[in-house]
Design a protein around this motif. Sequence first.
Motif, PDB file in Angstrom:
ATOM      1  N   PRO A   1      -9.527  14.350   3.307  1.00  5.33           N
ATOM      2  CA  PRO A   1      -8.424  15.144   3.853  1.00  5.33           C
ATOM      3  C   PRO A   1      -8.884  16.554   4.230  1.00  5.33           C
ATOM      4  CG  PRO A   1      -7.730  14.000   1.867  1.00  5.33           C
ATOM      5  CD  PRO A   1      -9.223  13.819   1.979  1.00  5.33           C
ATOM      6  N   PHE A   2      -8.515  16.977   5.420  1.00  8.57           N
ATOM      7  CA  PHE A   2      -9.009  18.270   5.900  1.00  8.57           C
ATOM      8  C   PHE A   2      -8.484  19.432   5.078  1.00  8.57           C
ATOM      9  CE2 PHE A   2      -5.309  17.360   8.535  1.00  8.57           C
ATOM     10  CZ  PHE A   2      -4.611  18.556   8.516  1.00  8.57           C
ATOM     11  N   LEU A   3      -7.328  19.287   4.469  1.00 13.09           N
ATOM     12  CA  LEU A   3      -6.815  20.372   3.643  1.00 13.09           C
ATOM     13  C   LEU A   3      -7.574  20.503   2.327  1.00 13.09           C
ATOM     14  CD1 LEU A   3      -2.994  20.097   4.374  1.00 13.09           C
ATOM     15  CD2 LEU A   3      -4.608  21.800   5.218  1.00 13.09           C
ATOM     16  N   ASN A   4      -8.526  19.599   2.066  1.00 13.05           N
ATOM     17  CA  ASN A   4      -9.400  19.732   0.893  1.00 13.05           C
ATOM     18  C   ASN A   4     -10.460  20.810   1.112  1.00 13.05           C
ATOM     19  OD1 ASN A   4      -8.000  17.612  -0.200  1.00 13.05           O
ATOM     20  ND2 ASN A   4      -9.765  16.322  -0.566  1.00 13.05           N
ATOM     21  N   GLY A   5     -10.641  21.240   2.352  1.00 12.36           N
ATOM     22  CA  GLY A   5     -11.617  22.302   2.625  1.00 12.36           C
ATOM     23  C   GLY A   5     -11.243  23.563   1.875  1.00 12.36           C
ATOM     24  N   LYS A   6     -12.248  24.265   1.361  1.00 12.55           N
ATOM     25  CA  LYS A   6     -11.993  25.474   0.572  1.00 12.55           C
ATOM     26  C   LYS A   6     -11.797  26.698   1.451  1.00 12.55           C
ATOM     27  CE  LYS A   6     -14.491  23.632  -3.334  1.00 12.55           C
ATOM     28  NZ  LYS A   6     -15.833  23.335  -3.745  1.00 12.55           N
ATOM     29  N   THR A   7     -12.380  26.683   2.645  1.00 15.64           N
ATOM     30  CA  THR A   7     -12.258  27.803   3.572  1.00 15.64           C
ATOM     31  C   THR A   7     -11.687  27.286   4.895  1.00 15.64           C
ATOM     32  OG1 THR A   7     -14.463  27.478   4.523  1.00 15.64           O
ATOM     33  CG2 THR A   7     -14.313  28.906   2.555  1.00 15.64           C
ATOM     34  N   GLU A   8     -11.294  28.208   5.752  1.00 17.03           N
ATOM     35  CA  GLU A   8     -10.812  27.809   7.076  1.00 17.03           C
ATOM     36  C   GLU A   8     -11.881  27.015   7.819  1.00 17.03           C
ATOM     37  OE1 GLU A   8      -7.735  28.540   8.979  1.00 17.03           O
ATOM     38  OE2 GLU A   8      -7.210  28.573   6.864  1.00 17.03           O
ATOM     39  N   GLU A   9     -13.131  27.473   7.718  1.00 12.42           N
ATOM     40  CA  GLU A   9     -14.230  26.800   8.410  1.00 12.42           C
ATOM     41  C   GLU A   9     -14.406  25.373   7.909  1.00 12.42           C
ATOM     42  OE1 GLU A   9     -14.508  29.825   6.996  1.00 12.42           O
ATOM     43  OE2 GLU A   9     -14.757  31.126   8.752  1.00 12.42           O
ATOM     44  N   GLU A  10     -14.331  25.177   6.607  1.00 13.96           N
ATOM     45  CA  GLU A  10     -14.464  23.830   6.033  1.00 13.96           C
ATOM     46  C   GLU A  10     -13.295  22.944   6.450  1.00 13.96           C
ATOM     47  OE1 GLU A  10     -15.244  23.715   1.803  1.00 13.96           O
ATOM     48  OE2 GLU A  10     -16.636  25.395   1.961  1.00 13.96           O
ATOM     49  N   LYS A  11     -12.102  23.504   6.490  1.00 14.83           N
ATOM     50  CA  LYS A  11     -10.934  22.724   6.913  1.00 14.83           C
ATOM     51  C   LYS A  11     -11.111  22.256   8.353  1.00 14.83           C
ATOM     52  CE  LYS A  11      -7.694  24.852   3.741  1.00 14.83           C
ATOM     53  NZ  LYS A  11      -6.564  25.752   3.568  1.00 14.83           N
ATOM     54  N   TYR A  12     -11.546  23.165   9.219  1.00  8.15           N
ATOM     55  CA  TYR A  12     -11.754  22.773  10.614  1.00  8.15           C
ATOM     56  C   TYR A  12     -12.903  21.781  10.752  1.00  8.15           C
ATOM     57  CZ  TYR A  12      -8.272  25.815  12.640  1.00  8.15           C
ATOM     58  OH  TYR A  12      -7.082  26.378  12.993  1.00  8.15           O
ATOM     59  N   PHE A  13     -13.936  21.939   9.938  1.00  8.97           N
ATOM     60  CA  PHE A  13     -15.050  20.982   9.952  1.00  8.97           C
ATOM     61  C   PHE A  13     -14.535  19.579   9.628  1.00  8.97           C
ATOM     62  CE2 PHE A  13     -18.266  18.524   7.724  1.00  8.97           C
ATOM     63  CZ  PHE A  13     -19.307  18.542   8.638  1.00  8.97           C
ATOM     64  N   LEU A  14     -13.741  19.465   8.580  1.00 14.41           N
ATOM     65  CA  LEU A  14     -13.208  18.165   8.168  1.00 14.41           C
ATOM     66  C   LEU A  14     -12.188  17.630   9.173  1.00 14.41           C
ATOM     67  CD1 LEU A  14     -12.786  18.832   4.351  1.00 14.41           C
ATOM     68  CD2 LEU A  14     -14.468  17.316   5.431  1.00 14.41           C
ATOM     69  N   LEU A  15     -11.438  18.521   9.765  1.00 14.96           N
ATOM     70  CA  LEU A  15     -10.410  18.125  10.724  1.00 14.96           C
ATOM     71  C   LEU A  15     -11.001  17.610  12.029  1.00 14.96           C
ATOM     72  CD1 LEU A  15      -7.276  18.314  11.474  1.00 14.96           C
ATOM     73  CD2 LEU A  15      -7.929  20.437  12.593  1.00 14.96           C
ATOM     74  N   LEU A  16     -12.031  18.276  12.526  1.00 12.67           N
ATOM     75  CA  LEU A  16     -12.522  18.006  13.873  1.00 12.67           C
ATOM     76  C   LEU A  16     -13.781  17.154  13.925  1.00 12.67           C
ATOM     77  CD1 LEU A  16     -11.890  21.580  15.316  1.00 12.67           C
ATOM     78  CD2 LEU A  16     -10.383  19.585  15.391  1.00 12.67           C
ATOM     79  N   ASN A  17     -14.350  16.813  12.798  1.00 14.87           N
ATOM     80  CA  ASN A  17     -15.564  15.999  12.755  1.00 14.87           C
ATOM     81  C   ASN A  17     -15.172  14.525  12.849  1.00 14.87           C
ATOM     82  OD1 ASN A  17     -17.852  14.545  12.007  1.00 14.87           O
ATOM     83  ND2 ASN A  17     -18.551  16.143  10.616  1.00 14.87           N
ATOM     84  N   THR A  18     -15.510  13.896  13.956  1.00 16.19           N
ATOM     85  CA  THR A  18     -15.093  12.500  14.163  1.00 16.19           C
ATOM     86  C   THR A  18     -15.750  11.528  13.185  1.00 16.19           C
ATOM     87  OG1 THR A  18     -16.740  12.224  15.907  1.00 16.19           O
ATOM     88  CG2 THR A  18     -14.507  12.837  16.594  1.00 16.19           C
ATOM     89  N   ASN A  19     -16.809  11.955  12.508  1.00 18.05           N
ATOM     90  CA  ASN A  19     -17.391  11.102  11.460  1.00 18.05           C
ATOM     91  C   ASN A  19     -16.430  10.965  10.273  1.00 18.05           C
ATOM     92  OD1 ASN A  19     -19.831  10.676  12.809  1.00 18.05           O
ATOM     93  ND2 ASN A  19     -20.620  12.627  12.082  1.00 18.05           N
ATOM     94  N   ASN A  20     -15.447  11.841  10.219  1.00 20.89           N
ATOM     95  CA  ASN A  20     -14.454  11.828   9.152  1.00 20.89           C
ATOM     96  C   ASN A  20     -13.215  11.017   9.542  1.00 20.89           C
ATOM     97  OD1 ASN A  20     -13.421  12.548   6.620  1.00 20.89           O
ATOM     98  ND2 ASN A  20     -12.419  14.371   7.432  1.00 20.89           N
ATOM     99  N   TYR A  21     -13.274  10.332  10.665  1.00 15.31           N
ATOM    100  CA  TYR A  21     -12.133   9.561  11.166  1.00 15.31           C
ATOM    101  C   TYR A  21     -12.327   8.066  10.932  1.00 15.31           C
ATOM    102  CZ  TYR A  21     -11.123  13.694  14.127  1.00 15.31           C
ATOM    103  OH  TYR A  21     -10.862  14.936  14.613  1.00 15.31           O
ATOM    104  N   MET A  22     -11.184   7.380  10.876  1.00 17.85           N
ATOM    105  CA  MET A  22     -11.190   5.930  10.792  1.00 17.85           C
ATOM    106  C   MET A  22      -9.907   5.432  11.457  1.00 17.85           C
ATOM    107  SD  MET A  22     -11.828   3.643   7.350  1.00 17.85           S
ATOM    108  CE  MET A  22     -11.066   4.891   6.382  1.00 17.85           C
ATOM    109  N   SER A  23     -10.050   4.557  12.461  1.00 21.95           N
ATOM    110  CA  SER A  23      -8.884   3.968  13.128  1.00 21.95           C
ATOM    111  C   SER A  23      -8.300   2.870  12.252  1.00 21.95           C
ATOM    112  CB  SER A  23      -9.287   3.352  14.469  1.00 21.95           C
ATOM    113  OG  SER A  23      -9.594   4.346  15.392  1.00 21.95           O
ATOM    114  N   LEU A  24      -6.978   2.926  12.074  1.00 23.96           N
ATOM    115  CA  LEU A  24      -6.310   1.971  11.194  1.00 23.96           C
ATOM    116  C   LEU A  24      -4.979   1.520  11.778  1.00 23.96           C
ATOM    117  CD1 LEU A  24      -6.718   3.901   7.823  1.00 23.96           C
ATOM    118  CD2 LEU A  24      -8.123   2.007   8.638  1.00 23.96           C
ATOM    119  N   SER A  25      -4.564   0.333  11.385  1.00 32.34           N
ATOM    120  CA  SER A  25      -3.213  -0.131  11.712  1.00 32.34           C
ATOM    121  C   SER A  25      -2.243   0.590  10.776  1.00 32.34           C
ATOM    122  CB  SER A  25      -3.107  -1.642  11.506  1.00 32.34           C
ATOM    123  OG  SER A  25      -3.255  -1.950  10.130  1.00 32.34           O
ATOM    124  N   GLU A  26      -0.983   0.514  11.105  1.00 29.20           N
ATOM    125  CA  GLU A  26       0.062   1.122  10.265  1.00 29.20           C
ATOM    126  C   GLU A  26      -0.014   0.580   8.836  1.00 29.20           C
ATOM    127  OE1 GLU A  26       3.251   3.205   8.850  1.00 29.20           O
ATOM    128  OE2 GLU A  26       2.519   3.435  10.902  1.00 29.20           O
TER     129      GLU A  26
END
Length: 156
Positions: free
Chosen positions: A53-78
């Motif tokens: 989860p991107f809100l697990n980042g400790k700093t703004e930079e870490e949050k954006y890293f987790l949010l925008l890094n596509t390696n942190n994504y996974m496509s899923l059904s509902e």
Amino acid sequence: MKISQLKYSNDYNKYYNKFRTLRNSYIMEHPLDELLLLDDIVVPAEHVHHIVPFLNGKTEEEKYFLLLNTNNYMSLSEKTHRLIHRDYKRHLSPKQIKYIQDKYDSIMKQLQVFVANDKISDLNSEIKDLEKQIKENKIADTAFSEENVRSFIENL
């Protein structure tokens, strides 16, 4: 704070708006549920899940890293997305759990490198500032003594 409250908070929306464009392109590149596909089940993806989860980042930079890094994504059904948020270890196959764990481990290593590079960048900036101050005769050359440098590095 509950997820439902967080979803509509200004903090969440600030990040989510930046994610939306990447999410759309990711789901076009990965149109099927990645976990079900591991078990040869073909189901269209409807969600892009953040493994860390991107809100697990400790700093703004870490949050954006987790949010925008596509390696942190996974496509899923509902349905798969709901199961992951409930208790994924109880509902998923061992192969699916390993896939999530491997992706999680990978993104956490990338985050460690990101944080380390950020610290190195800060250190380089501080060294440049010290060099500038020495040139301007604002501090003595002794600031770069081996003992001072070693002490500075240990305090990082």
